[in-house]
Design an enzyme around this catalytic site. Structure first.
Site, short mmCIF file in Angstrom:
data_model
loop_
_atom_site.label_atom_id
_atom_site.label_comp_id
_atom_site.label_asym_id
_atom_site.label_seq_id
_atom_site.Cartn_x
_atom_site.Cartn_y
_atom_site.Cartn_z
N ASP A 112 -29.20 9.53 -11.68
CA ASP A 112 -28.36 10.32 -10.77
C ASP A 112 -28.29 11.79 -11.17
OD1 ASP A 112 -27.69 7.66 -11.43
OD2 ASP A 112 -25.81 7.74 -10.35
N ASP A 163 -21.50 15.47 -13.47
CA ASP A 163 -21.48 15.40 -12.00
C ASP A 163 -21.11 16.72 -11.32
OD1 ASP A 163 -22.31 12.76 -11.44
OD2 ASP A 163 -20.39 12.01 -12.17
N1 GLY Z 1 -23.51 8.78 -9.34
C1 GLY Z 1 -22.91 7.51 -9.22
C2 GLY Z 1 -23.41 6.69 -8.10
O1 GLY Z 1 -24.43 6.94 -7.49
O2 GLY Z 1 -22.74 5.72 -7.82
#
Ligand code: GLY
Length: 394
Positions: A175, A115
Site C-alpha cells: 500500500d 499513510d
Molecule cells: N491501506 C490499508 C488498506 O488498503 O486497507
C-alpha cells in the site's frame, strides 16, 4: 409504428445501453449518472457534518463509523468532494470539500504512520491542485517532510507501521507505494530532489522484494533493521501469506503506473504492465475482483469494489503510455467502471449511508468491514470517472 420501425427503435435503445456510463437509457446517460452521484453525495454530506470526524464506512445496523484525522482513511471524504467538484464543475461542492479538508490540519505533523500520502495528498493535495490556494500547499509540504522521517537508508524504504513490534522489525506494505506520489509532487514543487530520491529508492526496494515470479505481491515485507535484509514476507489483510490480496495488487498497479509517470524509467512501466496482466487474469465475469484472488470459496465469497475502483483508475492512466497494449487496458478499465456503475455495485440514492459503492472488503481476516461501503472506494471510482472524462472516453 410498424414492425421494422419497432425493431430499429429497440436496436438503437440497446446500443445506447451498451455505450458506456450507466443508470440511463439515452445518450444523456453519462449526465444522468453524474446527477445521480451528486444526489447521493448530497445525502452523504448532509449526514456527515461532524466538525472533526469523517465517515469511513456505514452499515444499516451500526450506522456510520466516524474517524478522526489520525485514521488512514481520513483524507478520502474531502478527496471525494474535490473529485465530484472536478467532474461536475459545480461550485456548490467547494465549501463542502473545504470543510472536509481543513478538519485534517493535524495530519501534516504525524510521524507515526506512512499513510500521509492518502491523508494529506487526497485532501489538501487536491485542494491545492483545484484552487491554487497556497495555504493548502504548505500543509502538503509539511506532510511530505513528516513522511520522509520514516525512511531508513540502510533498508531503502519508508516504514509503514509502528504497531506489532513483536512480529515485525520494519514492516513495509505494498500500500505504501501510494504515498510516494506526494513525494514526487514535493520535489517538483520545491525543487529539492530529496523527496523524489526517497520515493525512487522505496519503489526500487519494493520492486526487488515484494513481488513473486507471477507479479502477484506480498502484502507485508519486513526488514532486519541492522542488515537491511528481508526478514519476513507475510500478509495482514489477505487470506494467507502466499495469497494475492486484491486491494494490495491494486495498490501495486496504481503505484508503479504513477512511478513510471513521474520517472519515465521503463523498468517501472514494465512492472506496471506485468502487475496489470497478472490482475487481468484474475478478473471475474463482471470485472469486479473477489477480495482475495486465492480464496478457495470463490465464487461464494465477497467482492472488493474498492480494489476494482483503484484498478480502473490505474488502468486508465496505464492505457495512455506508449509501448503498452493501450486498447486492452482502456477496454478493461471501462468495463470495470461500467460494472461499478451498475445497480449491482452503485447504491440507490438515499441508501448505503450516502456512499456511492457497495460491496467492499476492508479487513476480512480481522472480521472487519466485510461487504460494506468504504470511503476510499468512492474516491478512486470518482477519480476513474474524471480520468475517463479527461480522455474523452464514453
Ligand atoms: N491501506 C490499508 C488498506 O488498503 O486497507
Amino acid at each position: 409504428m410498424n414492425i421494422l420501425m419497432k425493431k430499429t427503435t429497440i436496436i438503437i435503445f440497446s446500443l445506447f445501453l451498451l455505450l458506456g456510463c450507466n443508470r440511463g437509457s439515452n445518450e444523456n446517460n453519462c449526465t444522468n449518472l453524474t446527477k445521480e452521484l451528486e444526489l447521493q453525495l448530497n445525502f452523504f454530506a448532509e449526514n456527515n457534518s461532524d466538525p472533526e470526524k469523517v465517515a469511513r464506512t456505514y452499515t444499516d445496523s451500526s450506522g456510520y463509523h466516524m474517524v478522526a484525522f489520525r485514521d488512514w482513511t481520513s483524507g478520502f471524504p474531502a478527496g471525494t468532494f474535490w473529485q465530484i467538484y472536478e467532474l461536475t464543475q459545480n461550485e456548490k461542492w467547494i465549501p463542502v470539500a473545504v470543510a472536509n479538508t481543513v478538519k485534517l490540519e493535524g495530519v501534516q505533523y504525524l510521524k507515526s504512520t506512512h499513510d500521509l500520502g492518502f491523508m494529506a495528498f487526497c485532501s489538501y493535495g487536491n485542494a491545492y491542485r483545484l484552487t491554487g490556494d497556497e495555504s493548502y500547499k504548505q500543509v502538503v509540504l509539511q506532510a511530505s517532510e513528516s513522511l520522509i522521517t520514516r525512511f531508513n537508508p540502510t533498508i531503502g524504504c519508508i516504514k509503514s507501521w509502528d504497531h506489532n513490534t513483536d512480529k515485525w522489525q520494519y514492516p513495509v506494505i505494498i500500500d505504501n507505494m501510494m504515498n510516494l506520489e506526494m513525494l514526487f509532487w514535493a520535489s517538483k514543487t520545491t525543487g529539492d530532489p530529496k523527496y523524489r530520491d526517497i520515493a525512487v529508492t522505496h519503489a526500487n526496494t519494493t520492486l526487488a522484494n515484494h513481488f513473486r515470479d507471477d507479479m502477484s505481491s506480498f502484502h507485508v515485507v519486513s526488514y532486519d533493521t541492522i542488515t537491511g535484509q528481508v526478514e519476513k514476507k507475510q500478509t495482514h489483510q489477505g487470506l494467507t501469506d502466499e495469497s494475492a490480496w486484491a486491494r494490495g495488487q491494486a495498490w501495486g498497479l496504481y503505484g508503479y503506473t504513477m512511478v513510471f509517470r513521474e520517472t519515465q524509467d521503463p523498468k517501472f512501466l514494465d512492472a506496471a504492465t506485468r502487475i496489470a496482466d497478472f490482475m487481468l487474469q484474475n478478473l471475474p465475469e463482471d470485472y469486479v475482483f473477489y477480495w482475495d484472488f486465492d480464496d478457495p470459496a470463490i465464487p461464494h465469497t465477497e467482492r472488493d469494489a474498492s480494489a476494482a475502483a483503484i484498478t480502473a483508475s490505474a488502468l486508465l492512466e496505464l492505457s495512455t503510455f506508449e509501448g503498452v497494449d493501450q486498447e486492452k487496458y482502456r477496454t478493461t478499465a471501462l468495463k470495470i467502471v461500467e460494472s461499478l456503475s451498475s445497480d449491482q455495485y452503485l447504491a440507490e440514492t438515499g441508501t448505503n449511508g450516502g456512499f456511492l459503492l457497495k460491496h467492499c472488503v476492508g479487513h476480512k481476516p480481522a472480521g472487519k468491514e466485510i461487504d460494506v461501503p468504504l470511503n476510499y472506494a468512492d474516491y478512486y471510482y470518482l477519480e476513474a470517472l474524471n480520468r475517463k472524462k479527461q480522455l474523452n472516453l464514453q
